[in-house]
Design a protein around this motif. Structure first.
Motif, PDB file in Angstrom:
ATOM      1  N   ASP A   1      10.881 -10.986  46.028  1.00 29.55           N
ATOM      2  CA  ASP A   1      11.961 -11.862  45.732  1.00 29.55           C
ATOM      3  C   ASP A   1      11.511 -13.494  44.947  1.00 29.55           C
ATOM      4  OD1 ASP A   1      12.272 -13.674  47.225  1.00 29.55           O
ATOM      5  OD2 ASP A   1      13.851 -13.589  47.593  1.00 29.55           O
ATOM      6  N   SER A   2      10.829 -12.839  43.831  1.00 25.25           N
ATOM      7  CA  SER A   2      10.316 -14.379  43.667  1.00 25.25           C
ATOM      8  C   SER A   2       9.223 -13.710  41.696  1.00 25.25           C
ATOM      9  CB  SER A   2       8.936 -14.732  44.157  1.00 25.25           C
ATOM     10  OG  SER A   2       7.735 -13.690  44.095  1.00 25.25           O
TER      11      SER A   2
ATOM     12  N   HIS B   1      18.218 -19.348  47.398  1.00 17.42           N
ATOM     13  CA  HIS B   1      18.649 -18.716  46.939  1.00 17.42           C
ATOM     14  C   HIS B   1      19.257 -17.669  48.181  1.00 17.42           C
ATOM     15  CE1 HIS B   1      17.658 -15.003  44.881  1.00 17.42           C
ATOM     16  NE2 HIS B   1      17.607 -14.212  45.300  1.00 17.42           N
TER      17      HIS B   1
ATOM     18  N   LYS C   1      13.812 -23.675  37.584  1.00 16.24           N
ATOM     19  CA  LYS C   1      12.006 -23.288  37.240  1.00 16.24           C
ATOM     20  C   LYS C   1      11.034 -25.026  37.856  1.00 16.24           C
ATOM     21  CE  LYS C   1      11.465 -25.932  32.224  1.00 16.24           C
ATOM     22  NZ  LYS C   1      11.060 -25.673  31.017  1.00 16.24           N
ATOM     23  N   THR C   2      10.258 -24.286  38.285  1.00 16.22           N
ATOM     24  CA  THR C   2       9.288 -24.984  39.300  1.00 16.22           C
ATOM     25  C   THR C   2       8.028 -26.077  38.173  1.00 16.22           C
ATOM     26  OG1 THR C   2       9.021 -23.327  40.926  1.00 16.22           O
ATOM     27  CG2 THR C   2       7.613 -25.652  40.794  1.00 16.22           C
TER      28      THR C   2
ATOM     29  N   THR D   1       6.452 -13.994  50.322  1.00 17.53           N
ATOM     30  CA  THR D   1       7.928 -14.292  49.640  1.00 17.53           C
ATOM     31  C   THR D   1       8.646 -13.408  50.640  1.00 17.53           C
ATOM     32  OG1 THR D   1       8.090 -13.588  47.198  1.00 17.53           O
ATOM     33  CG2 THR D   1       7.567 -16.294  47.755  1.00 17.53           C
TER      34      THR D   1
ATOM     35  N   ARG E   1      13.588 -23.252  48.129  1.00 15.67           N
ATOM     36  CA  ARG E   1      14.285 -22.046  46.522  1.00 15.67           C
ATOM     37  C   ARG E   1      14.304 -21.133  47.608  1.00 15.67           C
ATOM     38  NH1 ARG E   1      10.806 -20.680  41.451  1.00 15.67           N
ATOM     39  NH2 ARG E   1      12.808 -21.582  40.719  1.00 15.67           N
ATOM     40  N   ASP E   2      13.930 -20.347  48.553  1.00 12.42           N
ATOM     41  CA  ASP E   2      14.072 -18.905  48.912  1.00 12.42           C
ATOM     42  C   ASP E   2      15.226 -19.353  49.970  1.00 12.42           C
ATOM     43  OD1 ASP E   2      12.068 -17.831  47.531  1.00 12.42           O
ATOM     44  OD2 ASP E   2      10.246 -17.691  49.710  1.00 12.42           O
TER      45      ASP E   2
ATOM     46  N   GLN F   1      16.890 -18.921  41.519  1.00  7.61           N
ATOM     47  CA  GLN F   1      15.905 -18.616  41.507  1.00  7.61           C
ATOM     48  C   GLN F   1      16.085 -18.858  39.497  1.00  7.61           C
ATOM     49  OE1 GLN F   1      13.707 -19.845  43.184  1.00  7.61           O
ATOM     50  NE2 GLN F   1      13.389 -17.774  45.305  1.00  7.61           N
ATOM     51  N   THR F   2      16.774 -18.098  39.367  1.00  2.00           N
ATOM     52  CA  THR F   2      16.175 -18.110  37.671  1.00  2.00           C
ATOM     53  C   THR F   2      17.236 -19.117  36.815  1.00  2.00           C
ATOM     54  OG1 THR F   2      18.407 -16.713  38.440  1.00  2.00           O
ATOM     55  CG2 THR F   2      16.347 -15.429  38.660  1.00  2.00           C
TER      56      THR F   2
END
Length: 385
Positions: free
Chosen positions: A55-56, A5, A18-19, A65, A1-2, A14-15
């Protein structure tokens, strides 16, 4: 995800997602992994804190992160002055990591500063200390949820948007932006404004200014009489808002000092900038866009920090870099058109993106696989066993 992003095409991934499942492995963290270089008396002695913004969303304990925002706060309780020094997330630096363990990295590894967070906040702290030639006493690690929860616990903050800082639509969440003038905003809006860069000519530089504006507004709200009425809610949010190597006693002493003395804090700010380039980065094992260190500004930042520690104004150190610390009035270029184009593209069907042609399987097609006919079975060639 990083990684997604970090790509322009998936900036809001990221926004927007959702996990739904994750497997978390917990390990005991020793306090010696993140030691502080504490001062004798936090209510009297000047000190510098690194505020590293990850950034999380969610818990800070889940993982390390990227350090998406890095701000040094140099605080002098005697003079009531605070200097905010911001460093670009993509500053190209020498990583300073642990020699062993999960947070190790080869000596002289070079990377953008944001990737230092992947190896822990202590790596970020030591990396900045080496780059600027300074000493950092404490660190605080926050993330997106920290900002949202703190601002909401304060019943919002006040932002005075100047010409050149306005934004049509907040890129991080697609919500209406902020026009020139006074605004009282909630946590999500404050976070989105602090993350905004797409609406500005000098994108990353203005994002740093936005972060400083949001932090200053949060601090002013904390030290205002309004905080006393929200004290319980604020302390509940504070308890889970960050990881820090400040001791509980130091935090308690500083809060008591603030409530008992209500000092008239005076803010100054400085932001490092540099030229863009593409360089090899250790964490991604490839070339990436970075900001080359500005040695002159590094030295100016170092001397401004020392001025605050010595009881002087940061402005007593002249900025000879030639870079403006304020946005120009035409800095805001707007992003409504960009969002309109994004929405138009999202209405297109899959056929607009994927064209599939049925392959030809004619016998004269060189790509057509034609297996040879099997040889006639010969029983005399049976294998034994």
């Amino acid at each position: 995800r990083d990684i997604l992003h970090e790509s322009e095409a998936y900036f809001s991934f990221q926004t927007d997602s959702k996990t739904i499942y994750q497997n978390v492995e917990y390990t005991k963290v020793d306090k010696t992994d993140n030691p502080s270089d504490s001062v004798n008396n936090i209510t009297k002695d000047a000190f510098t804190i690194l505020v590293s913004g990850n950034d999380s969303y969610g818990s800070l304990q889940d993982s390390n992160t990227r350090s998406d925002a890095n701000m040094l706060l140099t605080v002098n309780p005697k003079t009531g002055r605070i200097l905010m020094t911001s460093i670009p997330r993509d500053y190209y630096v020498d990583l300073v990591c642990d020699e062993t363990g999960d947070n190790a990295c080869p000596e002289d590894s070079k990377d953008k500063l944001t990737h230092s967070g992947l190896m822990g906040v202590k790596c970020t702290e030591r990396t900045i200390e080496k780059a600027l030639g300074i000493k950092i006493n404490y660190n605080i690690r926050i993330n997106f949820s920290s900002v949202v929860n703190l601002v909401d616990a304060l019943d919002g903050i006040d932002l005075d948007i100047q010409k050149g800082e306005e934004v049509d639509i907040l890129y991080a969440n697609g919500q209406p932006g902020l026009s020139v003038g006074q605004h009282h905003v909630d946590g999500e809006t404050a976070l989105a404004f602090a993350r905004e860069r797409h609406a500005y000519l000098d994108g990353d530089n203005q994002r740093v200014r936005n972060q400083q504006k949001v932090f200053k507004a949060i601090f002013k709200r904390i030290v205002s009489p309004k905080m006393i009425t929200n004290y319980g809610k604020f302390m509940d949010a504070l308890a889970v808002a960050f990881d820090t190597n400040l001791s509980n006693d130091e935090i308690s002493d500083f809060i008591k000092y603030e409530l008992n003395n209500m000092p008239d804090w005076k803010f100054e700010s400085y932001s490092l900038v540099g030229d863009s380039d593409s360089r090899f980065c250790y964490a991604s094992s490839g070339y990436a866009s970075v900001i080359i260190q500005n040695e002159e500004m590094n030295d100016i930042a170092k001397r401004k920090i020392q001025a605050i520690l010595d009881g002087k104004k940061a402005s007593s150190v002249k900025d000879t870099s030639g870079f403006s610390q304020k946005p120009s009035e035409d800095n805001s270029v707007g992003n409504a058109q960009e969002f309109a184009e994004m929405n138009n593209n999202s209405e297109e069907t899959d056929e607009d993106y994927y064209t599939y042609e049925e392959p030809s399987y004619e016998e004269n097609n060189e790509y057509y696989y034609q297996p040879e006919e099997p040889a006639e079975y010969d029983s005399s060639q049976d294998y034994a066993g």
